[in-house]
Design an enzyme around this catalytic site. Structure first.
Site, PDB file in Angstrom:
ATOM      1  N   LYS A  37       0.833  -1.208   0.000  1.00  0.00           N
ATOM      2  CA  LYS A  37       0.000   0.000   0.000  1.00  0.00           C
ATOM      3  C   LYS A  37       0.862   1.251   0.000  1.00  0.00           C
ATOM      4  O   LYS A  37       0.481   2.264  -0.585  1.00  0.00           O
ATOM      5  CB  LYS A  37      -0.977  -0.008   1.184  1.00  0.00           C
ATOM      6  CG  LYS A  37      -2.093  -1.023   0.969  1.00  0.00           C
ATOM      7  CD  LYS A  37      -3.418  -0.658   1.592  1.00  0.00           C
ATOM      8  CE  LYS A  37      -4.477  -1.659   1.114  1.00  0.00           C
ATOM      9  NZ  LYS A  37      -5.724  -1.638   1.834  1.00  0.00           N
ATOM     10  N   LYS A  97      -3.822 -10.064  -6.331  1.00  0.00           N
ATOM     11  CA  LYS A  97      -5.107 -10.465  -5.734  1.00  0.00           C
ATOM     12  C   LYS A  97      -6.219  -9.506  -6.175  1.00  0.00           C
ATOM     13  O   LYS A  97      -5.969  -8.330  -6.439  1.00  0.00           O
ATOM     14  CB  LYS A  97      -5.013 -10.544  -4.201  1.00  0.00           C
ATOM     15  CG  LYS A  97      -5.037  -9.229  -3.485  1.00  0.00           C
ATOM     16  CD  LYS A  97      -5.474  -9.389  -2.026  1.00  0.00           C
ATOM     17  CE  LYS A  97      -5.775  -8.013  -1.453  1.00  0.00           C
ATOM     18  NZ  LYS A  97      -6.793  -7.925  -0.456  1.00  0.00           N
ATOM     19  N   LYS A 130     -10.879  -4.496  -3.935  1.00  0.00           N
ATOM     20  CA  LYS A 130     -11.927  -3.513  -4.220  1.00  0.00           C
ATOM     21  C   LYS A 130     -11.368  -2.116  -4.459  1.00  0.00           C
ATOM     22  O   LYS A 130     -12.086  -1.251  -4.922  1.00  0.00           O
ATOM     23  CB  LYS A 130     -12.981  -3.509  -3.114  1.00  0.00           C
ATOM     24  CG  LYS A 130     -12.487  -3.168  -1.717  1.00  0.00           C
ATOM     25  CD  LYS A 130     -13.654  -3.116  -0.744  1.00  0.00           C
ATOM     26  CE  LYS A 130     -13.489  -4.005   0.467  1.00  0.00           C
ATOM     27  NZ  LYS A 130     -12.381  -3.662   1.353  1.00  0.00           N
TER      28      LYS A 130
HETATM   29  P1  ATP Z   1      -8.714  -2.996  -0.149  1.00  0.00           P
HETATM   30  O1  ATP Z   1      -8.550  -3.165  -1.608  1.00  0.00           O
HETATM   31  O2  ATP Z   1      -9.487  -1.777   0.247  1.00  0.00           O
HETATM   32  O3  ATP Z   1      -7.449  -3.186   0.630  1.00  0.00           O
HETATM   33  P2  ATP Z   1      -9.733  -5.658  -0.052  1.00  0.00           P
HETATM   34  O4  ATP Z   1     -10.606  -5.835  -1.232  1.00  0.00           O
HETATM   35  O5  ATP Z   1      -8.398  -6.305  -0.055  1.00  0.00           O
HETATM   36  O6  ATP Z   1      -9.648  -4.147   0.306  1.00  0.00           O
HETATM   37  P3  ATP Z   1     -10.406  -6.079   2.758  1.00  0.00           P
HETATM   38  O7  ATP Z   1     -11.461  -5.249   3.375  1.00  0.00           O
HETATM   39  O8  ATP Z   1      -9.007  -5.701   3.038  1.00  0.00           O
HETATM   40  O9  ATP Z   1     -10.598  -6.167   1.178  1.00  0.00           O
HETATM   41  O10 ATP Z   1     -10.639  -7.611   3.114  1.00  0.00           O
HETATM   42  C1  ATP Z   1     -11.789  -8.180   3.681  1.00  0.00           C
HETATM   43  C2  ATP Z   1     -11.642  -9.686   3.729  1.00  0.00           C
HETATM   44  O11 ATP Z   1     -11.640 -10.214   2.399  1.00  0.00           O
HETATM   45  C3  ATP Z   1     -10.341 -10.175   4.354  1.00  0.00           C
HETATM   46  O12 ATP Z   1     -10.574 -11.345   5.102  1.00  0.00           O
HETATM   47  C4  ATP Z   1      -9.468 -10.481   3.181  1.00  0.00           C
HETATM   48  O13 ATP Z   1      -8.479 -11.445   3.473  1.00  0.00           O
HETATM   49  C5  ATP Z   1     -10.497 -11.022   2.199  1.00  0.00           C
HETATM   50  N1  ATP Z   1     -10.052 -10.838   0.820  1.00  0.00           N
HETATM   51  C6  ATP Z   1      -9.816  -9.652   0.202  1.00  0.00           C
HETATM   52  N2  ATP Z   1      -9.448  -9.836  -1.072  1.00  0.00           N
HETATM   53  C7  ATP Z   1      -9.450 -11.194  -1.262  1.00  0.00           C
HETATM   54  C8  ATP Z   1      -9.140 -12.024  -2.377  1.00  0.00           C
HETATM   55  N3  ATP Z   1      -8.776 -11.498  -3.546  1.00  0.00           N
HETATM   56  N4  ATP Z   1      -9.241 -13.369  -2.235  1.00  0.00           N
HETATM   57  C9  ATP Z   1      -9.614 -13.920  -1.057  1.00  0.00           C
HETATM   58  N5  ATP Z   1      -9.921 -13.181   0.048  1.00  0.00           N
HETATM   59  C10 ATP Z   1      -9.829 -11.846  -0.046  1.00  0.00           C
END
Ligand code: ATP
Ligand code: LTN
Length: 335
Positions: free
Chosen positions: A118, A200, A203
């Site tokens: 990040k 990965k 969002k």
């Molecule tokens: P951001 O992009 O804002 O960092 P994010 O999409 O990675 O957000 P988080 O809010 O950080 O989402 O994660 C919420 C949950 O979803 C966590 O348990 C995280 O491990 C899971 N998660 C996020 N992205 C993935 C993915 N691509 N595959 C599996 N699990 C995921």
């Protein structure tokens, strides 16, 4: 059952309201919450304080917070049986995070890959919150004497540091915190981006790279049709050489409950176009009822506000007990 009953162990997880919830959040985390909810006393946080570590538009953050509350419920989590609440509504999170900051080391925090990623992506805003993010997450978990934390694989390191902080603290002051275990099912722990399957799905990435839980069926089909694959034409699992196709198979099995082998077998002799159609059909089938429930819930803002307020009080009552114990142990005068 009362919130303080000791009959069942505690489960805690959180999601940031930092954008539209995407399919990786659902497969990696949310879907497992509904599988586990019966066996635990569950708290599901909307990690809005964590979301501030990246610049957010205030009106959008408020809206995304309501959306996430509605989605938790739409995905099947019962807001009476479970505590679905907003992190910022329970001051004990920020309070415990401060104390734990004083028991966390610069060295261990600087090794966190999420911090490195990040800060590389937001090089104009490498703030102290981004650095101490895992300490706030440790506070979330440790406040409730949590036994199990279902998360995607990207959060594994944060769970390890949470355990280290808890053990360090317990070593100094006796058994103050339960030391939590992660729950990370291997097969579906990491859903990859549709546009770059070596990263990965996230969002906060570009819209074409992820499927939002609220995407309309035609949008889901379009995004999947454009998903990056390879030129080989064979449907098989091979994460190193065929990350795009492997990701589509993982999504398909995540949606249908089949193993990856069964998903591949069901597509024997077919091409990538058919694979993408099958994935789109399966995703739409799972998301349609969730979207219908979501539309009803989001229309009732009073109900959502009431759920979040009541549940914040329930969470605060539990959190206060741990925080008082911590304050006492470290020597803060309690009167
Ligand atoms: P951001 O992009 O804002 O960092 P994010 O999409 O990675 O957000 P988080 O809010 O950080 O989402 O994660 C919420 C949950 O979803 C966590 O348990 C995280 O491990 C899971 N998660 C996020 N992205 C993935 C993915 N691509 N595959 C599996 N699990 C995921
Ligand atoms: N950091 C997590 C979200 C989160 C969380 C938590 C997950 C905040 N607090 C406590 C589990 C337990 C993420 O997914 N980025």
């Amino acid at each position: 059952m009362s919130d303080t009953s000791t009959a069942k162990p505690v489960l805690y997880s959180g999601i940031q309201p930092s954008g539209s919830i995407q399919l990786g959040n659902y497969i990696g985390a949310l879907r497992n919450f509904t599988k586990l909810e019966k066996d635990y006393r569950c708290l599901f946080g909307i990690a809005d304080l964590h979301a501030l570590t990246v610049r957010q538009e205030p009106a959008a953050l408020r809206k995304q917070t309501q959306q996430l509350a509605a989605l938790y419920i739409a995905c099947g989590l019962d807001p009476d049986a479970n505590i679905i609440y907003c992190q910022s509504h329970v001051p004990a999170h920020a309070e415990l995070a401060w104390v734990l900051n004083c028991y966390s080391y610069m060295g261990e925090l600087s090794r966190m890959t999420q911090y490195k990623d990040k800060s590389a992506r937001h090089s104009d805003n490498i703030n102290a919150g981004l650095f101490t993010y895992p300490v706030l997450m440790a506070a979330d978990i440790l406040l409730y004497q949590t036994s199990v934390v279902p998360v995607g694989a990207d959060q594994k390191q944060h769970l390890e540091i949470t355990r280290d902080i808890a053990q360090r603290f317990n070593g100094l002051y006796g058994d103050v915190f339960e030391v939590p275990e992660p729950y990370i099912p291997k097969e579906t722990a990491r859903i990859m981006s549709l546009t770059d399957p070596t990263r990965k799905m996230s969002k906060s990435d570009s819209e074409e790279s992820y499927i939002a839980l609220l995407d309309a069926p035609d949008v889901i089909r379009r995004k999947l049709r454009r998903a990056v694959t390879d030129s080989e034409g064979e449907i098989r699992v091979d994460p190193d050489n065929k990350p795009g196709v492997t990701n589509l198979i993982t999504i398909l099995s995540g949606m249908t409950g089949q193993t990856a082998e069964e998903a591949c077998a069901s597509l024997a002799g077919k091409g990538y176009g058919e694979l993408k159609d099958a994935v789109a059909d399966a995703v739409i089938e799972v998301l349609t009822p969730i979207q219908q429930r979501y539309q009803q819930l989001i229309a009732d803002k009073d109900y959502l506000a009431q759920v979040l307020n009541t549940n914040a009080e329930r969470a605060a009552a539990l959190a206060r007990r741990t925080l008082r114990k911590v304050y006492k142990k470290v020597g803060l005068y309690q009167g």
